[in-house]
Design a protein around this motif. Structure first.
Motif, PDB file in Angstrom:
ATOM      1  N   UNK A 108       0.783  -0.633  -0.348  1.00 15.92           N
ATOM      2  CA  UNK A 108      -0.177   0.115   0.135  1.00 15.92           C
ATOM      3  C   UNK A 108       0.325   0.916   0.133  1.00 15.92           C
ATOM      4  N   UNK A 109       1.833   1.149   1.183  1.00 21.13           N
ATOM      5  CA  UNK A 109       2.906   2.580   0.760  1.00 21.13           C
ATOM      6  C   UNK A 109       3.850   2.628  -0.117  1.00 21.13           C
ATOM      7  N   UNK A 110       3.794   1.169  -1.076  1.00 19.92           N
ATOM      8  CA  UNK A 110       4.382   1.513  -2.187  1.00 19.92           C
ATOM      9  C   UNK A 110       3.990   2.213  -3.577  1.00 19.92           C
ATOM     10  N   UNK A 111       2.622   1.563  -3.295  1.00 17.01           N
ATOM     11  CA  UNK A 111       2.173   1.876  -4.821  1.00 17.01           C
ATOM     12  C   UNK A 111       1.771   3.500  -4.115  1.00 17.01           C
ATOM     13  N   UNK A 112       0.774   3.404  -3.225  1.00 16.08           N
ATOM     14  CA  UNK A 112       0.872   5.379  -2.917  1.00 16.08           C
ATOM     15  C   UNK A 112       2.466   6.044  -3.773  1.00 16.08           C
ATOM     16  N   UNK A 113       3.242   5.383  -3.147  1.00 15.05           N
ATOM     17  CA  UNK A 113       4.556   6.303  -3.498  1.00 15.05           C
ATOM     18  C   UNK A 113       4.185   5.907  -5.619  1.00 15.05           C
ATOM     19  N   UNK A 114       4.007   4.846  -5.641  1.00 18.45           N
ATOM     20  CA  UNK A 114       4.296   4.608  -7.226  1.00 18.45           C
ATOM     21  C   UNK A 114       3.116   5.576  -7.611  1.00 18.45           C
ATOM     22  N   UNK A 115       2.229   5.503  -7.475  1.00 13.97           N
ATOM     23  CA  UNK A 115       1.056   6.511  -8.131  1.00 13.97           C
ATOM     24  C   UNK A 115       1.219   8.105  -8.115  1.00 13.97           C
ATOM     25  N   UNK A 116       1.661   8.670  -7.006  1.00 19.33           N
ATOM     26  CA  UNK A 116       1.686  10.110  -7.147  1.00 19.33           C
ATOM     27  C   UNK A 116       2.188  10.658  -8.024  1.00 19.33           C
ATOM     28  N   UNK A 117       3.519  10.018  -9.129  1.00 23.60           N
ATOM     29  CA  UNK A 117       3.622  10.233 -10.901  1.00 23.60           C
ATOM     30  C   UNK A 117       2.156  10.521 -11.364  1.00 23.60           C
ATOM     31  N   UNK A 118       1.110  10.277 -11.090  1.00 24.10           N
ATOM     32  CA  UNK A 118       0.026   9.793 -12.044  1.00 24.10           C
ATOM     33  C   UNK A 118      -1.405  10.940 -12.125  1.00 24.10           C
ATOM     34  N   UNK A 119      -0.764  11.811 -10.872  1.00 22.24           N
ATOM     35  CA  UNK A 119      -1.432  13.408 -10.654  1.00 22.24           C
ATOM     36  C   UNK A 119      -2.747  12.956 -10.418  1.00 22.24           C
ATOM     37  N   UNK A 120      -3.668  12.031  -9.256  1.00 22.30           N
ATOM     38  CA  UNK A 120      -4.515  11.394  -9.286  1.00 22.30           C
ATOM     39  C   UNK A 120      -5.180  11.840  -8.005  1.00 22.30           C
ATOM     40  N   UNK A 121      -6.673  12.355  -7.758  1.00 22.42           N
ATOM     41  CA  UNK A 121      -6.573  13.060  -6.721  1.00 22.42           C
ATOM     42  C   UNK A 121      -6.429  12.217  -5.218  1.00 22.42           C
ATOM     43  N   UNK A 122      -7.270  12.831  -4.661  1.00 23.40           N
ATOM     44  CA  UNK A 122      -6.318  11.844  -2.842  1.00 23.40           C
ATOM     45  C   UNK A 122      -6.791  10.317  -3.091  1.00 23.40           C
ATOM     46  N   UNK A 123      -8.611  10.924  -3.003  1.00 22.24           N
ATOM     47  CA  UNK A 123      -9.268   9.472  -2.999  1.00 22.24           C
ATOM     48  C   UNK A 123      -8.687   8.407  -3.882  1.00 22.24           C
ATOM     49  N   UNK A 124      -8.813   8.874  -5.696  1.00 22.28           N
ATOM     50  CA  UNK A 124      -8.433   7.684  -6.754  1.00 22.28           C
ATOM     51  C   UNK A 124      -7.338   7.270  -6.129  1.00 22.28           C
ATOM     52  N   UNK A 125      -6.363   7.423  -5.622  1.00 20.43           N
ATOM     53  CA  UNK A 125      -4.777   7.548  -4.986  1.00 20.43           C
ATOM     54  C   UNK A 125      -4.590   6.330  -4.399  1.00 20.43           C
ATOM     55  N   UNK A 126      -6.082   6.748  -3.059  1.00 19.32           N
ATOM     56  CA  UNK A 126      -6.265   5.358  -2.449  1.00 19.32           C
ATOM     57  C   UNK A 126      -6.495   4.348  -3.101  1.00 19.32           C
ATOM     58  N   UNK A 127      -8.166   4.429  -3.301  1.00 15.84           N
ATOM     59  CA  UNK A 127      -8.986   3.197  -4.072  1.00 15.84           C
ATOM     60  C   UNK A 127      -7.767   1.712  -4.603  1.00 15.84           C
TER      61      UNK A 127
END
Length: 179
Positions: A108-127
């Motif tokens: 979860x922590x790793x994918x959160x960091x990985x997905x930051x590069x996509x400029x997602x909304x916070x709720x989308x990033x968490x989903x």
């Protein structure tokens, strides 16, 4: 003195695990082996489950490059195979939720960091992080705990189910969601 007893309990637990399964190790067995009273054990730990949690809390998560999807998966596999015998023993016991939670937390922590590069909304990033972490983590643990697969074989099997291309498609679809 407190640290010495705690360490002695963890060390003895790991030693006993070499000749016993987790379910057969009890507090009395540990206390008798290291010459302490049960109340000393309970001063430091609530139960055997708590000892296992303490052992996992001392494990350092692998340092990975989160710019690469594959390195996240390999990072979890490296963790699992570093202490393969212990991790499989815990995974195939009533304490399996410790390994599951540890794996999920890492992913979860790793994918959160990985997905930051996509400029997602916070709720989308968490989903997306939660979904991928649970799905991929459960499948990795299934292969790890229920077969004689190597790291490479598990990585290959996971790649057929989820890879960076599929993750990019999920992100693209999430970006198109209005609201």
């Amino acid at each position: 003195m407190k640290k010495t007893i705690e360490q002695s309990i963890k060390i003895k637990f790991l030693e006993l695990l070499k000749t016993n399964d987790i379910e057969s190790i009890d507090v009395k067995m540990i206390c008798d082996s290291i010459g302490i009273k049960r109340q000393s054990f309970y001063y430091h730990y609530k139960n055997i489950y708590d000892v296992i949690c303490a052992i996992f809390s001392e494990v350092e998560l692998p340092s990975i490059e989160v710019d690469d999807y594959d390195s996240i998966i390999i990072g979890l596999l490296d963790f699992l195979y570093t202490n393969e015998e212990f991790n499989k023993e815990v995974l195939n016991s009533s304490a399996k939720d410790i390994v599951q939670e540890y794996s999920f937390s890492f992913l979860y922590r790793s994918f959160n960091k990985y997905l930051e590069k996509f400029s997602l909304r916070v709720d989308s990033l968490k989903d997306i992080s939660r979904f991928i972490s649970k799905a991929v983590g459960e499948q990795i643990l299934f292969y790890f705990g229920h077969g004689d697969y190597t790291k490479d074989e598990i990585f290959q099997k996971i790649s057929y189910l989820m890879n960076s291309d599929l993750l990019n498609l999920i992100v693209k679809n999430y970006k198109n969601i209005k609201n």
